[in-house]
Motif scaffolding. Sequence first.
Motif, PDB file in Angstrom:
ATOM      1  N   MET A 141      14.541  -8.935 -10.239  1.00 52.16           N
ATOM      2  CA  MET A 141      13.671  -7.931  -9.622  1.00 52.16           C
ATOM      3  C   MET A 141      12.383  -7.741 -10.421  1.00 52.16           C
ATOM      4  SD  MET A 141      14.579  -3.948  -8.670  1.00 52.16           S
ATOM      5  CE  MET A 141      15.054  -3.545 -10.336  1.00 52.16           C
ATOM      6  N   GLY A 142      12.400  -8.128 -11.718  1.00 47.91           N
ATOM      7  CA  GLY A 142      11.229  -7.931 -12.546  1.00 47.91           C
ATOM      8  C   GLY A 142      11.202  -6.538 -13.132  1.00 47.91           C
ATOM      9  N   ARG A 143      10.116  -6.265 -13.838  1.00 48.61           N
ATOM     10  CA  ARG A 143       9.997  -4.985 -14.529  1.00 48.61           C
ATOM     11  C   ARG A 143       9.892  -3.824 -13.545  1.00 48.61           C
ATOM     12  NH1 ARG A 143       5.786  -3.371 -19.397  1.00 48.61           N
ATOM     13  NH2 ARG A 143       6.417  -1.177 -19.548  1.00 48.61           N
ATOM     14  N   VAL A 144      10.548  -2.735 -13.900  1.00 47.41           N
ATOM     15  CA  VAL A 144      10.472  -1.506 -13.107  1.00 47.41           C
ATOM     16  C   VAL A 144       9.580  -0.518 -13.851  1.00 47.41           C
ATOM     17  CG1 VAL A 144      11.779   0.420 -12.139  1.00 47.41           C
ATOM     18  CG2 VAL A 144      12.754  -1.882 -12.116  1.00 47.41           C
ATOM     19  N   TRP A 145       8.617   0.054 -13.141  1.00 46.60           N
ATOM     20  CA  TRP A 145       7.659   0.988 -13.736  1.00 46.60           C
ATOM     21  C   TRP A 145       7.993   2.409 -13.325  1.00 46.60           C
ATOM     22  CZ3 TRP A 145       3.907  -0.883 -16.998  1.00 46.60           C
ATOM     23  CH2 TRP A 145       3.735  -2.271 -16.999  1.00 46.60           C
ATOM     24  N   THR A 146       7.712   3.358 -14.223  1.00 50.70           N
ATOM     25  CA  THR A 146       7.915   4.775 -13.943  1.00 50.70           C
ATOM     26  C   THR A 146       6.589   5.499 -14.084  1.00 50.70           C
ATOM     27  OG1 THR A 146      10.185   4.692 -14.783  1.00 50.70           O
ATOM     28  CG2 THR A 146       9.169   6.866 -14.551  1.00 50.70           C
ATOM     29  N   CYS A 147       6.103   6.044 -12.987  1.00 51.48           N
ATOM     30  CA  CYS A 147       4.841   6.789 -12.990  1.00 51.48           C
ATOM     31  C   CYS A 147       5.087   8.205 -13.511  1.00 51.48           C
ATOM     32  CB  CYS A 147       4.268   6.838 -11.576  1.00 51.48           C
ATOM     33  SG  CYS A 147       2.700   7.738 -11.439  1.00 51.48           S
ATOM     34  N   THR A 148       4.164   8.687 -14.343  1.00 51.56           N
ATOM     35  CA  THR A 148       4.278  10.065 -14.838  1.00 51.56           C
ATOM     36  C   THR A 148       3.238  10.989 -14.205  1.00 51.56           C
ATOM     37  OG1 THR A 148       2.879   9.524 -16.755  1.00 51.56           O
ATOM     38  CG2 THR A 148       5.278   9.315 -17.029  1.00 51.56           C
ATOM     39  N   GLY A 149       2.400  10.441 -13.323  1.00 53.12           N
ATOM     40  CA  GLY A 149       1.457  11.293 -12.614  1.00 53.12           C
ATOM     41  C   GLY A 149       0.059  10.715 -12.567  1.00 53.12           C
ATOM     42  N   LEU A 150      -0.817  11.413 -11.874  1.00 55.77           N
ATOM     43  CA  LEU A 150      -2.223  11.038 -11.770  1.00 55.77           C
ATOM     44  C   LEU A 150      -3.038  11.997 -12.613  1.00 55.77           C
ATOM     45  CD1 LEU A 150      -4.163  10.024  -8.582  1.00 55.77           C
ATOM     46  CD2 LEU A 150      -5.134  11.724 -10.126  1.00 55.77           C
ATOM     47  N   LEU A 196      -4.192   9.852  -2.703  1.00 52.56           N
ATOM     48  CA  LEU A 196      -4.737   8.510  -2.570  1.00 52.56           C
ATOM     49  C   LEU A 196      -4.878   8.198  -1.080  1.00 52.56           C
ATOM     50  CD1 LEU A 196      -2.476   6.543  -5.115  1.00 52.56           C
ATOM     51  CD2 LEU A 196      -4.447   8.015  -5.577  1.00 52.56           C
ATOM     52  N   HIS A 197      -6.060   7.776  -0.657  1.00 53.74           N
ATOM     53  CA  HIS A 197      -6.288   7.358   0.719  1.00 53.74           C
ATOM     54  C   HIS A 197      -6.217   5.836   0.744  1.00 53.74           C
ATOM     55  CE1 HIS A 197      -7.938  11.286   2.379  1.00 53.74           C
ATOM     56  NE2 HIS A 197      -7.821  11.524   1.085  1.00 53.74           N
ATOM     57  N   LEU A 198      -5.165   5.297   1.354  1.00 54.82           N
ATOM     58  CA  LEU A 198      -4.886   3.867   1.319  1.00 54.82           C
ATOM     59  C   LEU A 198      -4.998   3.251   2.713  1.00 54.82           C
ATOM     60  CD1 LEU A 198      -1.707   3.962  -0.975  1.00 54.82           C
ATOM     61  CD2 LEU A 198      -4.027   3.302  -1.653  1.00 54.82           C
ATOM     62  N   ALA A 199      -5.670   2.098   2.799  1.00 48.05           N
ATOM     63  CA  ALA A 199      -5.773   1.360   4.055  1.00 48.05           C
ATOM     64  C   ALA A 199      -4.547   0.469   4.187  1.00 48.05           C
ATOM     65  CB  ALA A 199      -7.050   0.532   4.089  1.00 48.05           C
ATOM     66  N   THR A 200      -3.536   0.938   4.921  1.00 45.38           N
ATOM     67  CA  THR A 200      -2.272   0.220   5.062  1.00 45.38           C
ATOM     68  C   THR A 200      -2.206  -0.493   6.412  1.00 45.38           C
ATOM     69  OG1 THR A 200      -0.978   1.932   6.188  1.00 45.38           O
ATOM     70  CG2 THR A 200      -1.263   2.171   3.799  1.00 45.38           C
ATOM     71  N   GLU A 201      -1.092  -1.168   6.645  1.00 43.06           N
ATOM     72  CA  GLU A 201      -0.889  -1.862   7.917  1.00 43.06           C
ATOM     73  C   GLU A 201      -0.807  -0.895   9.097  1.00 43.06           C
ATOM     74  OE1 GLU A 201       2.729  -3.926   7.198  1.00 43.06           O
ATOM     75  OE2 GLU A 201       3.984  -2.123   7.240  1.00 43.06           O
ATOM     76  N   ARG A 202      -0.574   0.373   8.837  1.00 44.95           N
ATOM     77  CA  ARG A 202      -0.498   1.385   9.891  1.00 44.95           C
ATOM     78  C   ARG A 202      -1.770   2.207  10.007  1.00 44.95           C
ATOM     79  NH1 ARG A 202       5.197   4.462   9.019  1.00 44.95           N
ATOM     80  NH2 ARG A 202       4.247   5.799  10.605  1.00 44.95           N
ATOM     81  N   GLY A 203      -2.817   1.819   9.278  1.00 44.29           N
ATOM     82  CA  GLY A 203      -4.047   2.591   9.239  1.00 44.29           C
ATOM     83  C   GLY A 203      -4.175   3.302   7.897  1.00 44.29           C
ATOM     84  N   THR A 204      -5.189   4.144   7.765  1.00 44.29           N
ATOM     85  CA  THR A 204      -5.394   4.871   6.511  1.00 44.29           C
ATOM     86  C   THR A 204      -4.375   5.998   6.393  1.00 44.29           C
ATOM     87  OG1 THR A 204      -7.758   4.373   6.519  1.00 44.29           O
ATOM     88  CG2 THR A 204      -7.022   6.190   5.141  1.00 44.29           C
ATOM     89  N   VAL A 205      -3.621   5.964   5.302  1.00 41.49           N
ATOM     90  CA  VAL A 205      -2.557   6.930   5.060  1.00 41.49           C
ATOM     91  C   VAL A 205      -2.830   7.632   3.731  1.00 41.49           C
ATOM     92  CG1 VAL A 205      -0.098   7.160   4.525  1.00 41.49           C
ATOM     93  CG2 VAL A 205      -0.838   5.696   6.403  1.00 41.49           C
ATOM     94  N   VAL A 206      -2.545   8.936   3.673  1.00 40.55           N
ATOM     95  CA  VAL A 206      -2.710   9.709   2.445  1.00 40.55           C
ATOM     96  C   VAL A 206      -1.382   9.748   1.691  1.00 40.55           C
ATOM     97  CG1 VAL A 206      -3.331  11.947   1.462  1.00 40.55           C
ATOM     98  CG2 VAL A 206      -4.486  11.132   3.528  1.00 40.55           C
ATOM     99  N   LEU A 207      -1.427   9.349   0.424  1.00 41.51           N
ATOM    100  CA  LEU A 207      -0.254   9.403  -0.446  1.00 41.51           C
ATOM    101  C   LEU A 207      -0.517  10.389  -1.569  1.00 41.51           C
ATOM    102  CD1 LEU A 207       2.468   8.424  -1.640  1.00 41.51           C
ATOM    103  CD2 LEU A 207       1.181   6.588  -2.772  1.00 41.51           C
ATOM    104  N   ASP A 208       0.240  11.463  -1.617  1.00 41.21           N
ATOM    105  CA  ASP A 208       0.157  12.443  -2.699  1.00 41.21           C
ATOM    106  C   ASP A 208       0.827  11.839  -3.928  1.00 41.21           C
ATOM    107  OD1 ASP A 208       0.435  14.605  -4.456  1.00 41.21           O
ATOM    108  OD2 ASP A 208       0.825  16.040  -2.854  1.00 41.21           O
ATOM    109  N   ALA A 209       0.047  11.601  -4.988  1.00 45.97           N
ATOM    110  CA  ALA A 209       0.584  10.954  -6.189  1.00 45.97           C
ATOM    111  C   ALA A 209       1.657  11.792  -6.868  1.00 45.97           C
ATOM    112  CB  ALA A 209      -0.550  10.656  -7.175  1.00 45.97           C
ATOM    113  N   ARG A 210       1.775  13.071  -6.515  1.00 48.36           N
ATOM    114  CA  ARG A 210       2.834  13.901  -7.103  1.00 48.36           C
ATOM    115  C   ARG A 210       4.213  13.521  -6.578  1.00 48.36           C
ATOM    116  NH1 ARG A 210       0.943  19.721  -5.608  1.00 48.36           N
ATOM    117  NH2 ARG A 210       0.651  18.595  -3.646  1.00 48.36           N
ATOM    118  N   LEU A 211       4.253  12.672  -5.532  1.00 50.87           N
ATOM    119  CA  LEU A 211       5.534  12.184  -5.027  1.00 50.87           C
ATOM    120  C   LEU A 211       6.055  10.985  -5.825  1.00 50.87           C
ATOM    121  CD1 LEU A 211       4.775  12.254  -1.181  1.00 50.87           C
ATOM    122  CD2 LEU A 211       6.098  13.943  -2.486  1.00 50.87           C
ATOM    123  N   LEU A 212       5.232  10.412  -6.710  1.00 47.42           N
ATOM    124  CA  LEU A 212       5.604   9.188  -7.420  1.00 47.42           C
ATOM    125  C   LEU A 212       6.529   9.401  -8.621  1.00 47.42           C
ATOM    126  CD1 LEU A 212       2.154   7.314  -7.457  1.00 47.42           C
ATOM    127  CD2 LEU A 212       4.049   7.006  -5.864  1.00 47.42           C
TER     128      LEU A 212
END
Length: 293
Positions: free
Chosen positions: A1-10, A246-262
Amino acid sequence: MGRVWTCTGLRWGERGPELCWAGGGRSALTWGKRVAFAVAEGGGRTCGGARGHPCPLRAPVPGRSTGARCEECARLERAHSVAADAVADDPRPYRVYLAWFGPGLVKVGITAAARGPARLLEQGAVCFTWLGEGPLMAARRTEETLRAALGVPDRVPYARKRAVRGALPGTPGERAAEIAELHARAVALAGRPESLVPAPFRAVDHAGAFRLAEAGGGPASVGEVTELVPGGAVGGELLAVAGPDLHLATERGTVVLDARLLPGWGLVPVGGRPCAVPVREFKEAAGVQDGLF
């Protein structure tokens, strides 16, 4: 699976927004950068701890939580929080501010003077002005006085900020108009603490820093990620960052991702522009790795 990363926030710093990783690494969030990841299969979301210390129980936390802490760690964090009125004897100077997030959406607040505008960037304030500087309790009393006298809150839900972000006025002057009027009313009020040194009106505009000044308020988004799930994936071109969003251009259109969910999830790299996570749709379209991205 490779390295797993843990986000601590934005975090917002002098270089702009960055995602922070367990172990001290950081990934700068530059415009047009591809940001994409998947949640490791078979795992769950665990508490990120408090005050720089890991959670001793590695307690599970809900996927929709923006705090990413268990009840005990959240209590410990609040016990040292000025924002939660848990600290009354902080000797540092504090500033009172008016922050504007969009038409009709203004709040009053305080922040440590040493932090400069970082608190306003973290909250996603499109523009703001300082009202004064002084001891903590003088700043707190001024905040309460202004909240009552001006009829503005000291907290604004992120959902409301996102709702108005897609239709911002086009010029800095238009965006600053509401806080200019409120600043004038605040200066005229009697009974403010003498130890709070007033600040003249000076609007600071973050639309450019967030990249919302383009296309009439930034990229129109089709929805927001409500939570991450094991095996889920999300990513795409980074169009804008406002506060933790984060406003990301995804396959479903532009989606907002709240980095506090990471924080609390194990994350792995993924290709493409996936959007295989729960999304709440808006009613109207508004070499050696040193980091995951």
